[in-house]
Scaffold this motif. Sequence first.
Motif, PDB file in Angstrom:
ATOM      1  N   ASN A 279       0.858  -1.216  -0.146  1.00  0.00           N
ATOM      2  CA  ASN A 279      -0.160   0.167   0.049  1.00  0.00           C
ATOM      3  C   ASN A 279       0.875   1.189  -0.121  1.00  0.00           C
ATOM      4  N   ASN A 280       1.127   1.932  -1.155  1.00  0.00           N
ATOM      5  CA  ASN A 280       1.966   2.884  -1.115  1.00  0.00           C
ATOM      6  C   ASN A 280       1.078   4.206  -1.113  1.00  0.00           C
ATOM      7  N   GLY A 281      -0.271   4.097  -0.865  1.00  0.00           N
ATOM      8  CA  GLY A 281      -1.291   5.289  -0.781  1.00  0.00           C
ATOM      9  C   GLY A 281      -1.486   5.446   0.833  1.00  0.00           C
ATOM     10  N   ALA A 282      -0.681   4.745   1.753  1.00  0.00           N
ATOM     11  CA  ALA A 282      -1.220   4.918   2.997  1.00  0.00           C
ATOM     12  C   ALA A 282      -0.503   6.305   3.335  1.00  0.00           C
ATOM     13  N   SER A 283      -1.482   6.927   4.389  1.00  0.00           N
ATOM     14  CA  SER A 283      -1.394   8.298   4.803  1.00  0.00           C
ATOM     15  C   SER A 283      -0.150   8.706   5.433  1.00  0.00           C
ATOM     16  N   ASN A 284       0.498   7.854   5.898  1.00  0.00           N
ATOM     17  CA  ASN A 284       1.932   8.206   6.518  1.00  0.00           C
ATOM     18  C   ASN A 284       3.130   7.430   5.826  1.00  0.00           C
ATOM     19  N   GLY A 285       2.992   6.718   4.808  1.00  0.00           N
ATOM     20  CA  GLY A 285       4.194   6.070   4.277  1.00  0.00           C
ATOM     21  C   GLY A 285       3.789   4.689   3.448  1.00  0.00           C
ATOM     22  N   PHE A 286       4.657   3.851   3.411  1.00  0.00           N
ATOM     23  CA  PHE A 286       4.739   2.606   2.935  1.00  0.00           C
ATOM     24  C   PHE A 286       3.969   1.276   3.874  1.00  0.00           C
ATOM     25  N   GLU A 287       3.225   0.693   3.454  1.00  0.00           N
ATOM     26  CA  GLU A 287       2.764  -0.543   4.377  1.00  0.00           C
ATOM     27  C   GLU A 287       2.832  -1.611   3.602  1.00  0.00           C
ATOM     28  N   LEU A 288       3.243  -2.752   4.045  1.00  0.00           N
ATOM     29  CA  LEU A 288       3.211  -4.210   3.390  1.00  0.00           C
ATOM     30  C   LEU A 288       2.349  -5.293   4.221  1.00  0.00           C
ATOM     31  N   TRP A 289       1.223  -5.541   3.558  1.00  0.00           N
ATOM     32  CA  TRP A 289       0.298  -6.388   4.136  1.00  0.00           C
ATOM     33  C   TRP A 289       0.442  -7.914   3.596  1.00  0.00           C
ATOM     34  N   VAL A 290       0.208  -8.890   4.268  1.00  0.00           N
ATOM     35  CA  VAL A 290       0.116 -10.262   3.726  1.00  0.00           C
ATOM     36  C   VAL A 290      -1.496 -11.140   4.074  1.00  0.00           C
ATOM     37  N   LEU A 291      -1.768 -11.602   3.219  1.00  0.00           N
ATOM     38  CA  LEU A 291      -3.210 -12.319   3.191  1.00  0.00           C
ATOM     39  C   LEU A 291      -2.735 -13.580   4.152  1.00  0.00           C
ATOM     40  N   GLU A 292      -3.030 -13.473   5.342  1.00  0.00           N
ATOM     41  CA  GLU A 292      -2.525 -14.774   6.271  1.00  0.00           C
ATOM     42  C   GLU A 292      -3.837 -15.715   6.046  1.00  0.00           C
ATOM     43  N   ASN A 293      -5.022 -15.563   5.977  1.00  0.00           N
ATOM     44  CA  ASN A 293      -5.879 -16.442   5.646  1.00  0.00           C
ATOM     45  C   ASN A 293      -6.877 -16.087   4.572  1.00  0.00           C
ATOM     46  N   TYR A 294      -6.642 -16.965   3.531  1.00  0.00           N
ATOM     47  CA  TYR A 294      -7.259 -16.857   2.167  1.00  0.00           C
ATOM     48  C   TYR A 294      -8.879 -16.972   2.370  1.00  0.00           C
ATOM     49  N   ASP A 295      -9.333 -17.862   3.029  1.00  0.00           N
ATOM     50  CA  ASP A 295     -10.911 -17.994   3.149  1.00  0.00           C
ATOM     51  C   ASP A 295     -11.539 -16.919   3.853  1.00  0.00           C
ATOM     52  N   SER A 296     -10.920 -16.405   5.077  1.00  0.00           N
ATOM     53  CA  SER A 296     -11.685 -15.463   5.805  1.00  0.00           C
ATOM     54  C   SER A 296     -11.054 -14.007   5.268  1.00  0.00           C
ATOM     55  N   GLU A 297     -10.211 -13.856   4.482  1.00  0.00           N
ATOM     56  CA  GLU A 297      -9.674 -12.667   3.840  1.00  0.00           C
ATOM     57  C   GLU A 297      -8.876 -11.965   5.136  1.00  0.00           C
ATOM     58  N   HIS A 298      -8.166 -12.582   6.246  1.00  0.00           N
ATOM     59  CA  HIS A 298      -7.705 -11.823   7.097  1.00  0.00           C
ATOM     60  C   HIS A 298      -6.210 -11.512   6.457  1.00  0.00           C
ATOM     61  N   TRP A 299      -5.891 -10.129   6.803  1.00  0.00           N
ATOM     62  CA  TRP A 299      -4.764  -9.338   6.309  1.00  0.00           C
ATOM     63  C   TRP A 299      -3.677  -9.146   7.565  1.00  0.00           C
ATOM     64  N   THR A 300      -2.606  -9.287   7.535  1.00  0.00           N
ATOM     65  CA  THR A 300      -1.712  -8.947   8.610  1.00  0.00           C
ATOM     66  C   THR A 300      -0.567  -7.903   8.242  1.00  0.00           C
ATOM     67  N   LEU A 301      -0.613  -6.613   8.983  1.00  0.00           N
ATOM     68  CA  LEU A 301       0.842  -5.806   8.484  1.00  0.00           C
ATOM     69  C   LEU A 301       1.885  -6.471   8.780  1.00  0.00           C
ATOM     70  N   LYS A 302       2.673  -6.554   7.822  1.00  0.00           N
ATOM     71  CA  LYS A 302       4.109  -7.336   8.165  1.00  0.00           C
ATOM     72  C   LYS A 302       5.237  -6.080   8.246  1.00  0.00           C
ATOM     73  N   ALA A 303       5.315  -4.960   7.604  1.00  0.00           N
ATOM     74  CA  ALA A 303       6.249  -4.015   7.311  1.00  0.00           C
ATOM     75  C   ALA A 303       5.787  -2.791   7.046  1.00  0.00           C
ATOM     76  N   LYS A 304       6.311  -1.564   7.631  1.00  0.00           N
ATOM     77  CA  LYS A 304       5.934  -0.061   7.406  1.00  0.00           C
ATOM     78  C   LYS A 304       6.891   0.768   7.296  1.00  0.00           C
ATOM     79  N   ALA A 305       6.910   1.924   6.780  1.00  0.00           N
ATOM     80  CA  ALA A 305       7.881   3.110   6.727  1.00  0.00           C
ATOM     81  C   ALA A 305       7.188   4.301   6.284  1.00  0.00           C
ATOM     82  N   SER A 306       7.547   5.296   7.110  1.00  0.00           N
ATOM     83  CA  SER A 306       7.314   6.690   6.725  1.00  0.00           C
ATOM     84  C   SER A 306       7.870   7.091   5.608  1.00  0.00           C
TER      85      SER A 306
END
Length: 389
Positions: A279-306
């Motif tokens: 997500n390079n459109g985050a309000s405070n910088g860069f965010e990297l998310w991973v889809l941990e559970n494909y069926d439930s669409e559960h995303w987890t934030l793995k890394a970020k940088a301002s």
Amino acid sequence: MERALMGDPLSKLTDDVLVDIISRVSYKSTCCCQCVARRWRNLISHPDHRTKLHQPTLAGFFFESYNSTYDYPKMAQYEMGHYYTRVSNDGWPHYHPSLSFLPKCKSLDILDCCNGLLLCRCWKPTYPKTLDYVVCNPATEKWMIVPATNWSSQVEVARLGFDQAASSHFHVFEFITDSVWGHKRGHHDGNIKAVGIYSSKTKGWSHTVTGWGNGTRISSDSKSVFFSGMLHVTTNYLVLAVDVEGNNWKIIHLPMPPCTDNATPKDIFPTQGQLYFANNGASNGFELWVLENYDSEHWTLKAKASYLEMFGTNHSYYDCGYSVISVRPEENVFFIVCGNKASVVSYKMDSLNRNVIDDIVWSKTPYIPYVPLFSDSESLADEHQVLLQ
């Protein structure tokens, strides 16, 4: 004579020992090992050994850019050209972006890359405009013509699906809008009406009305990834997925919207069997998310940088003004294009060390990540000799 009497010493090695030995060589050498013997090829291609052996890594990016020539007094003239840039000088070859081994055509568009294969659109010098698709492997210079459909010349978005670990065959996907899908009258809003799917196994197209419902639009520069037998492509705030048979349809919601209403998140990447969203459109910088559970669409934030961490004191110049073109979480690296020189930059996620790979003036996205495939699928093996007859 003595070796013949003693027998082949390698034949006495157990499978586990042989796999351990092969795991210590590079990916390119691993591919060469497949030619030693049928036993070696079967061991290397077995799914249980994939995590132990070296896998291919990002080698570079194919992209289009403007060539400029200065012809006084006509001033500058600009023409589109194909380019390829390597991410490092660690021995990977430089693949010529002209793809001169392909059949001659009036113009060539590189549309997609999937697990080492490129999908290209070859326009013919005819009127009205007609084309063929070509799927090729730049590492081996093997290729196959995919015949166009009745809609191909009007289709903006076509993508490739290929996973050698699951099948030696590939699939081409055409996304057909309502204005193209036999609708001559009425209101057209550019929504996807149907999907055409070509199978290199059956050598034929199938077409089906989309199962995503109304209101789905896909831009020409949207990212796509192929894994678990399904093609995934981005649209506004969503990931749309369809399997190779056109039977299973899925909509996945992205974890958060971009920073502006007119921005479209397109940066999804497959790695280590999971789907990542940059997500390079985050309000405070860069965010990297991973889809941990494909069926439930559960995303987890793995890394970020301002923006300050990424660009220093000049960060305001780049706010929402860069594009993520690849992520490699297993290597702790992501790649972006930014600045007025369209610089290709790699970042280390832990230290945020920046490395400028290349400066590209007058660039045009998309940048297509290329991971070499040094062994061919059955579909590309001398198929072009047959199709040209």
